[in-house]
Design an enzyme around this catalytic site. Structure first.
Site, short mmCIF file in Angstrom:
data_model
loop_
_atom_site.label_atom_id
_atom_site.label_comp_id
_atom_site.label_asym_id
_atom_site.label_seq_id
_atom_site.Cartn_x
_atom_site.Cartn_y
_atom_site.Cartn_z
N ARG A 293 37.43 43.73 -10.93
CA ARG A 293 36.59 42.54 -10.93
C ARG A 293 37.50 41.30 -10.85
NH1 ARG A 293 38.38 40.60 -14.96
NH2 ARG A 293 37.21 38.68 -14.65
N GLY A 294 36.86 40.15 -10.73
CA GLY A 294 37.60 38.92 -10.51
C GLY A 294 37.64 38.65 -9.02
N ASP B 286 33.81 31.71 -8.71
CA ASP B 286 33.62 32.75 -7.71
C ASP B 286 33.30 32.17 -6.34
OD1 ASP B 286 33.36 35.83 -8.81
OD2 ASP B 286 33.11 34.33 -10.37
#
Length: 346
Positions: free
Chosen positions: A54-55, A233
């Site tokens: 993730r990220g 994001d």
């Protein structure tokens, strides 16, 4: 020619060993550190959607590295194109994935496309490390001595190839003796703050206290938060920011209490083709994430099994609530954003 098959590469949360891609399972941290194979498109997509990897930056890098490895193994161009399309659709909100895959797609069109894809994937990893450092260099100048800072979700080495975005700023500020303490939002529903950021800050030796998300307002009212630092994001053309759910709440609270609210992100998170936050696709996740919790610590369900659930993974913070966008190119002010800094350049 340098190849990934002969190169041992490792970041905090991904590595290539003997020509195979591995990811650190971020669903079992901090109780267990387990490395999982991510050596096929199907496996990597499963890991991305399950948030084992993730990220925004790291998702893009893992996809790029896998494509380069598959190219080196002789996967035909047509199949690589299909793999690229499937990876692009794995998570809709994080624009870094789209940007990285656009570059890999250009490499795929090269006459010597295998070498071009390997070169581009390695370049993306190195660039991300450099971008993190530049963000930290600019951001640390905004941190005042003896600061109590609040952060949300996870923005460190677990989410990037380098020292991180917002956490990278915190690290450099800590090394300069500027940080008194970091307040870490647990970040419901998946506890990325409690599980990942708390673990990272502990490993880095940065003093912190873990709080429930609902405690932030009380701390701000008591004057115990000097600034809020978050990642992103996606940054829209008007400066609106999509980030982990709960970010918008913090921005509203910070604005009311006249506390600076900073967004730290690389330029690769900027999407000039997205006019504003309303145009950013927001991923809706499984109801089970809100009704209970699971991970390396086990599983517990506290809500009725049939409880209706609303579970967006992200929210949008309007540009009007942001004090500064800390990019690798420098600190962008609200005035610059109002003048069109993030708008498409003709």
């Amino acid at each position: 020619m340098q190849t990934l098959n002969t190169l041992d590469l490792q970041t905090t949360s991904l590595k290539i060993v003997d020509g195979k891609l591995w990811i650190l399972d971020q669903q079992t941290l901090p109780q267990r550190q387990e490395w999982l194979s991510a050596d096929t498109v199907e496996l990597l997509i499963e890991h991305i959607q399950a948030l084992r990897v993730r990220g925004a930056p790291l998702i893009g890098l893992s996809a790029s590295l896998l494509l380069a490895l598959l190219a080196e193994r002789g996967l035909p161009q047509a199949q690589l194109e299909q793999a690229l399309i499937a990876l692009r659709e794995s998570r809709p909100t994080a624009v870094n994935l789209m940007n990285n895959l656009a570059r890999m797609q250009q490499a795929l069109l090269h006459a010597n496309w295998v070498a071009a894809m390997t070169h581009e994937a390695l370049r993306l990893v190195e660039e991300d490390r450099e971008l993190c450092e530049r963000i930290a260099q600019h951001g640390v100048q905004l941190v005042k001595p003896d600061s109590n800072l609040l952060t949300h979700c996870n923005t460190g080495g677990l989410a990037t190839a380098g020292i991180g975005t917002a956490i990278g700023v915190l690290l450099r500020a800590h090394q300069q003796g500027k940080i008194k303490q970091v307040w870490v939002d647990e970040t419901r529903p998946l506890l990325q703050g409690g599980r990942l950021t708390a673990w990272e800050l502990g490993e880095l030796g940065i003093p912190y206290q873990l709080i429930c998300d609902s405690m932030a307002a009380s701390l701000m009212a008591q004057g115990r938060v000097d600034a809020v630092w978050v990642g992103a994001d996606r940054i829209a053309a008007n400066g609106d920011v999509a980030n982990k759910i709960g970010t918008y709440s913090l921005a509203v609270l910070a604005n009311y209490h006249r506390i600076p609210f900073y967004v730290a992100a690389p330029h690769t998170t900027h999407d000039p083709d997205c006019p504003n936050g309303a145009a950013i696709p927001i991923e809706q996740r499984d109801a089970s994430e809100v009704k209970g919790v699971s991970g390396g610590f086990g599983h517990c369900q506290w809500a009725p099994a049939n409880a209706p659930v609303y579970n967006p993974a992200f929210d949008v913070t309007p540009a009007a609530l942001i004090s500064g966008w800390v990019l690798d190119s420098g600190v962008i002010t609200p005035g610059q954003v109002a003048a069109g800094f993030f708008q498409p350049k003709n």
